[in-house]
Design an enzyme around this catalytic site. Structure first.
Site, PDB file in Angstrom:
ATOM      1  N   ARG A 167     -53.326 -77.288 -40.080  1.00 31.90           N
ATOM      2  CA  ARG A 167     -52.993 -76.649 -38.789  1.00 31.90           C
ATOM      3  C   ARG A 167     -53.976 -77.041 -37.674  1.00 31.90           C
ATOM      4  NH1 ARG A 167     -49.087 -75.414 -41.445  1.00 31.90           N
ATOM      5  NH2 ARG A 167     -47.794 -73.579 -41.106  1.00 31.90           N
ATOM      6  N   SER A 241     -46.240 -67.614 -38.116  1.00 25.64           N
ATOM      7  CA  SER A 241     -47.553 -67.230 -38.666  1.00 25.64           C
ATOM      8  C   SER A 241     -48.535 -67.023 -37.520  1.00 25.64           C
ATOM      9  CB  SER A 241     -48.111 -68.316 -39.579  1.00 25.64           C
ATOM     10  OG  SER A 241     -47.284 -68.498 -40.686  1.00 25.64           O
ATOM     11  N   GLU A 337     -53.777 -68.685 -35.724  1.00 26.70           N
ATOM     12  CA  GLU A 337     -53.046 -69.941 -35.855  1.00 26.70           C
ATOM     13  C   GLU A 337     -52.338 -70.248 -34.539  1.00 26.70           C
ATOM     14  OE1 GLU A 337     -49.378 -72.213 -37.520  1.00 26.70           O
ATOM     15  OE2 GLU A 337     -49.498 -70.508 -36.217  1.00 26.70           O
TER      16      GLU A 337
END
Ligand code: EPU
Length: 342
Positions: A167, A241, A337
């Site tokens: 990520r 998320s 995130e």
């Protein structure tokens, strides 16, 4: 190309909150992008590049600069000479991610099936190094074309220079702030083998061999799993998320395992990656946690949802409350995130 003033950003992001952009522009080509960047330089204003807004949170005070909505489109596909069935596909950053994935499946190409049904634009994919069901987009990106705002021209960045990690990429860091993604170049093949090792896919395909499963079948399975587990951003305001899955040392993991023997953990990059959803659900008992207009999504607590009318401040406070609980129970510092427009 028209540079507009005071444009509300909430409808341009899937979390549907936050203030306005002082200036806002939609760019559909590189000359337009150049013009937009020239404007921000002339006015000494920062810029922020927005794709489809599926992973961006806008502060309540908005953005005191120029928001550039990247709508540079176009898809070009060419076969690699001398390499049986391999294709290089150049895709404009403003293309919709999942329409592009669907196109590759239609062309019977292997490589993107596990990344089906992820909201957002093609340009957003390398920023986050999007990943799902055992795959990460870095595995199939060969180069990224960027508009370098220092040099004021486009150049090609080999995948290696993109610093892809879980990520993460150079595009999320200070070192890449002057780079605007204009195109992404993928290498996909007509020959291959699907990756159905991820728990949910394994359960879906039961005892079928991966060599007998086609990319289209994996796409259908991923779409069905995502629809069951994740909120539909068209109905529920969310950015998927909210936190990253944390990486801990082996020693830290073993200590946690003593208290929570069921805790899953996956060895990656010399550390152990723990699904934060497990911690939220089984360790912190937060799976249905709600505070005002903000909540954790019932079937996937890693996704934070705006139930309607939430402010950025409320989301920030909600996330802090959760982070404190995670820290108390596990010693883990939860990292966001989602990206904040700043
Ligand atoms: N789990 C629970 N309780 C729950 C839900 C999950 O305990 O209510 C545990 C289970 O042990 C499960 C594990 O968490 O096996 C993992 O759940 P899941 O497979 O749904 O994946 P995730 O780790 O929660 C990551 C990505 C998702 C991606 C899925 C599928 C991150 C931050 N998230 O989630 O990406 O779709 O894997 O591969 O890495 C996104 O980035 O927005 C996103 C949705």
């Amino acid at each position: 190309m028209v540079i507009q003033e005071k444009i509300s950003l909430s409808a341009l992001t899937t979390f549907q909150l936050g203030g306005s952009a002082r200036y806002f522009v939609i760019v559909k080509s590189i000359p337009e992008l150049k013009e937009a960047v020239t404007f921000s330089k002339k006015e000494s204003l920062p810029f922020f590049v927005l794709g489809e807004g599926s992973n961006t949170l806008v502060p309540d005070e908005g953005f005191a600069g120029l928001v550039i909505k990247n709508e540079i489109r176009g898809i070009k596909m060419k076969e690699k000479k001398g390499e049986d069935g391999k294709f290089l596909i150049e895709v404009g950053a403003g293309e919709n991610w999942d329409s592009f994935v669907a196109l590759t499946i239609f062309q019977k190409l292997y490589g993107l099936e596990n990344l089906s049904y992820i909201p957002g634009s093609v340009g957003g994919a390398p920023v986050q190094n999007i990943g799902a069901y055992g795959a990460e987009v870095k595995e199939v990106i060969t180069e990224v074309e960027v508009f370098d705002t220092k040099m004021m021209k486009t150049r090609l960045l080999p995948a290696k220079e993109c610093k892809f990690a879980y990520r993460d990429s150079i595009f999320k860091r200070e070192a890449g702030r002057h780079l605007i993604i204009t195109k992404v170049i993928f290498e996909l093949g007509k020959k291959g083998r699907v990756n159905i090792g991820y728990k949910d896919l394994r359960a879906h395909f039961k005892d079928r061999y991966s060599s007998a499963v086609l990319p289209g079948e994996v796409r259908d399975a991923v779409v069905a799993i995502r629809k069951k587990k994740l909120p539909d951003w068209k109905v529920t305001a969310t950015a998927g998320s909210f936190f990253k899955n944390p990486f801990v040392s082996k020693a830290h993991f073993e200590k946690l395992k003593k208290t929570y023997p069921e805790m899953p953990g996956f060895a990656e990059e010399g550390k152990i990656k723990i699904p934060l959803a497990f911690i939220l659900d089984k360790v912190c008992n937060l799976s249905k946690f709600r505070n005002g207009n903000v909540a954790l999504y019932e079937s996937q607590p890693l996704a934070v949802v705006n139930l309607g009318g939430a402010t950025f401040l409320e989301v920030k406070q909600f996330a802090s409350l959760i982070a404190i609980k995670i820290k108390e129970k596990t010693g883990i510092e939860a990292e966001w995130e989602v990206r904040v427009m700043e």
